[in-house]
Each structure stands twice: as C-alpha cells, then as structure tokens.
Design a protein around this motif. Structure first.
Motif, PDB file in Angstrom:
ATOM      1  N   TYR A  16       0.879  -1.166   0.000  1.00  0.00           N
ATOM      2  CA  TYR A  16       0.000   0.000   0.000  1.00  0.00           C
ATOM      3  C   TYR A  16       0.916   1.215   0.000  1.00  0.00           C
ATOM      4  O   TYR A  16       1.546   1.496   1.024  1.00  0.00           O
ATOM      5  N   ALA A  21       2.281  -4.733   3.129  1.00  0.00           N
ATOM      6  CA  ALA A  21       1.306  -5.481   3.937  1.00  0.00           C
ATOM      7  C   ALA A  21       1.599  -6.977   3.876  1.00  0.00           C
ATOM      8  O   ALA A  21       1.408  -7.694   4.854  1.00  0.00           O
ATOM      9  N   GLU A  40      -0.145 -10.959  14.897  1.00  0.00           N
ATOM     10  CA  GLU A  40      -0.569  -9.761  15.632  1.00  0.00           C
ATOM     11  C   GLU A  40      -1.458  -8.893  14.743  1.00  0.00           C
ATOM     12  O   GLU A  40      -1.487  -9.068  13.526  1.00  0.00           O
ATOM     13  N   GLY A  42      -2.367  -6.143  12.347  1.00  0.00           N
ATOM     14  CA  GLY A  42      -1.542  -5.471  11.336  1.00  0.00           C
ATOM     15  C   GLY A  42      -0.539  -6.379  10.650  1.00  0.00           C
ATOM     16  O   GLY A  42       0.223  -5.933   9.794  1.00  0.00           O
ATOM     17  N   GLU A  86     -13.546  -9.264   7.835  1.00  0.00           N
ATOM     18  CA  GLU A  86     -13.142  -8.461   8.985  1.00  0.00           C
ATOM     19  C   GLU A  86     -14.218  -7.396   9.204  1.00  0.00           C
ATOM     20  O   GLU A  86     -14.699  -6.795   8.254  1.00  0.00           O
ATOM     21  N   GLU A 159     -11.216 -13.601  11.825  1.00  0.00           N
ATOM     22  CA  GLU A 159     -11.523 -13.394  13.241  1.00  0.00           C
ATOM     23  C   GLU A 159     -13.025 -13.573  13.506  1.00  0.00           C
ATOM     24  O   GLU A 159     -13.708 -12.636  13.911  1.00  0.00           O
TER      25      GLU A 159
HETATM   26  P1  ATP Z   1      -5.969  -6.826  12.034  1.00  0.00           P
HETATM   27  O1  ATP Z   1      -6.187  -7.965  12.922  1.00  0.00           O
HETATM   28  O2  ATP Z   1      -5.665  -5.546  12.757  1.00  0.00           O
HETATM   29  O3  ATP Z   1      -6.980  -6.657  10.941  1.00  0.00           O
HETATM   30  P2  ATP Z   1      -4.286  -7.985  10.030  1.00  0.00           P
HETATM   31  O4  ATP Z   1      -3.242  -8.985  10.365  1.00  0.00           O
HETATM   32  O5  ATP Z   1      -5.550  -8.476   9.443  1.00  0.00           O
HETATM   33  O6  ATP Z   1      -4.569  -7.133  11.310  1.00  0.00           O
HETATM   34  P3  ATP Z   1      -4.178  -6.217   7.784  1.00  0.00           P
HETATM   35  O7  ATP Z   1      -5.481  -5.593   8.111  1.00  0.00           O
HETATM   36  O8  ATP Z   1      -4.114  -7.140   6.655  1.00  0.00           O
HETATM   37  O9  ATP Z   1      -3.595  -6.935   9.065  1.00  0.00           O
HETATM   38  O10 ATP Z   1      -3.118  -5.053   7.569  1.00  0.00           O
HETATM   39  C1  ATP Z   1      -1.752  -5.275   7.195  1.00  0.00           C
HETATM   40  C2  ATP Z   1      -1.057  -3.947   6.975  1.00  0.00           C
HETATM   41  O11 ATP Z   1      -1.538  -3.323   5.783  1.00  0.00           O
HETATM   42  C3  ATP Z   1      -1.295  -2.947   8.094  1.00  0.00           C
HETATM   43  O12 ATP Z   1      -0.110  -2.228   8.274  1.00  0.00           O
HETATM   44  C4  ATP Z   1      -2.387  -2.058   7.546  1.00  0.00           C
HETATM   45  O13 ATP Z   1      -2.291  -0.770   8.100  1.00  0.00           O
HETATM   46  C5  ATP Z   1      -2.088  -2.052   6.054  1.00  0.00           C
HETATM   47  N1  ATP Z   1      -3.305  -1.900   5.239  1.00  0.00           N
HETATM   48  C6  ATP Z   1      -4.328  -2.786   5.154  1.00  0.00           C
HETATM   49  N2  ATP Z   1      -5.265  -2.358   4.287  1.00  0.00           N
HETATM   50  C7  ATP Z   1      -4.839  -1.158   3.820  1.00  0.00           C
HETATM   51  C8  ATP Z   1      -5.347  -0.209   2.885  1.00  0.00           C
HETATM   52  N3  ATP Z   1      -6.521  -0.411   2.242  1.00  0.00           N
HETATM   53  N4  ATP Z   1      -4.635   0.906   2.660  1.00  0.00           N
HETATM   54  C9  ATP Z   1      -3.440   1.114   3.274  1.00  0.00           C
HETATM   55  N5  ATP Z   1      -2.897   0.258   4.162  1.00  0.00           N
HETATM   56  C10 ATP Z   1      -3.580  -0.862   4.433  1.00  0.00           C
END
Ligand code: ATP
Length: 232
Positions: A16, A21, A40, A42, A86, A159
């Motif tokens: 991104y 990511a 974790e 993010g 999510e 989740e």
């Molecule tokens: P959570 O349990 O908080 O949802 P996660 O493991 O599912 O965590 P993701 O939501 O996939 O993590 O996010 C991974 C990374 O990508 C994070 O740093 C998040 O800020 C970033 N990210 C996710 N979606 C976007 C987006 N649409 N635009 C910019 N950054 C994004």
C-alpha cells in the motif's frame, strides 16, 4: 502435490504505497485442513484473505483457490467460498436480515434456505430485524450463517468470534464443528486470539509483518501456539 491444496499462494506480495502489507507469502492449505493463520494486529491476515477472494489484486505473485487462479476466476472462487469478513459491514441499514439472506441466493446457486433457517434458529437470530438495528454480536452471527448456508468447500473466516460473547462463541464453535464433520470442508481462519476454533485447528501459519514466518502441523508448533495463548 498442488492438486490437493485448497489454497496455494506463490510469492504473493501486497504494497500500500510504500508500506508492505504482505511480502512473498507462500501459503499452502491442504484440502480438508483447518488452518489457523495467526499473527498480531496489522500482520497482514485480512489483506491475505481479501487477495484470496480477488477483492483486491496483489502487487506481485499469484494465488490459486480450490484449484482456480484468483486473478482469472474471481467470481467462481467467491461462489466456492464462505467468507466472514473483517468487521461488521453487512448491507443497507433498512434491509431485514431475512431479505439480506434471501438476496444471497443470486450469488450462490447452492444456497440451502432450509439450512440457513436452521442455522439462524441455532444462533438465535431474529431475521425480521433490520441490519441497522443489529448489535455487533447479532451482525457477526448473521455473517456466519451467510458463510455456511451454501455449504462451500472452503471457509475463509476473518476473526470469526470478533464481537461475540463467550456463549455465542461456544455455539459458533459447535456449529462450525458440525458443519466440518458434515461437509469435510477446508477452513482457513485468521486470528490474533489462540482460542479461535482452537479445538479444531490442525495446521498453523504465523504471519509477522507481512511474512509467513512459520507454517507447520499444529503439533510441531506447540510452543509457538502456547506463546500466543499466553498473550491472548
Ligand atoms: P488486524 O487484525 O488488525 O486486521 P491484520 O493482520 O488483518 O490485522 P491487515 O489488516 O491485513 O492486518 O493489515 C496489514 C497492513 O496493511 C497494516 O499495516 C495495515 O495498516 C495495512 N493496510 C491494510 N489495508 C490497507 C489499505 N486499504 N490501505 C493502506 N494500508 C492498508
């Protein structure tokens, strides 16, 4: 053997802007497995599931889901998957749960209305309610019904117990467990909580800062799993 994998990704990456990511993820989920994607907040779990459904495109790399390339067969892949996303986005606030569920038959030819009704009763869902009136727990339970009612060969659960109270969480575990024994489906469940479907899990992958650092049968990862249990 690629043919017996429900999910396979090949150097899948997602950026991104300048933030990474996902980085070169090679995920392997065997058919019939219950695979826990731990990590974790993010770590990239939700991003990975969205890429598997072709709701977003990878920056590089590719994925196959139920043997289909996601970039060319997005709609077919989505029809074969039961997805709990999510968060709590569902549909327009004015729409009743009954209508929302009924509309899904358009996208899912295998939708089983009788099974959907039975699931709603078991999860104590009042289908006459409007989406805008639902609590988070009620929304989550309706999303779970929607993910199961077409008996898809693959469940992608992001989740799933988010928003559920402990009693509802137990009911969902029972329900998914029954569903699993009836259909023999594959489950990929993302979580930062070890107790998410804990009793059913037989494969574990750990995502950390977008990298899949570990991937193994659950028994081989007992210590990793324990470390998560302590944090949860
Ligand atoms: P959570 O349990 O908080 O949802 P996660 O493991 O599912 O965590 P993701 O939501 O996939 O993590 O996010 C991974 C990374 O990508 C994070 O740093 C998040 O800020 C970033 N990210 C996710 N979606 C976007 C987006 N649409 N635009 C910019 N950054 C994004």
């Amino acid at each position: 053997d690629e043919a017996s994998l429900a999910v396979a990704t090949h150097a899948l990456s997602k950026l991104y802007g300048r933030s990474t990511a996902l980085e070169a993820v090679d995920l392997r989920v065997p058919e019939g497995a219950v695979y826990m994607l731990a990590g974790e907040n993010g770590a990239g779990k939700s991003t990975l599931l969205r890429l598997l459904l072709n709701l977003e495109q990878p920056t590089s790399g590719r994925a196959e889901v139920t043997g289909l390339a996601t970039d060319r067969h997005g709609a077919r892949v989505r029809a074969r998957v039961g997805y709990v996303p999510e968060g709590f986005g569902m549909g327009p606030r004015w729409m009743t749960v009954e209508r929302w569920l009924a509309e899904r038959t358009v996208y899912y030819p295998a939708w089983d209305a009788g099974y959907a009704d039975a699931l709603c009763r078991r999860l104590d869902i009042d289908v006459s309610r409007r989406i805008g009136q639902l609590s988070k727990g009620q929304t989550r339970r309706a999303q779970i019904v929607a993910a199961l009612a077409h008996r898809p060969p693959l469940l992608l659960l992001d989740e799933p117990s988010d928003g559920l109270d402990p009693a509802a969480r137990d009911t969902v575990l029972e329900l998914v467990s029954d569903h699993l024994s009836q259909t023999g489906c594959t489950i990929l469940v993302s979580t930062h909580l070890i107790y998410e479907l804990d009793a059913l899990v037989d494969q574990v992958g750990v995502l950390s800062h977008g990298r899949l650092t570990t991937q193994a049968p659950r028994d081989a990862l007992r210590d990793t799993v324990k470390a998560y249990r302590i944090r949860a």
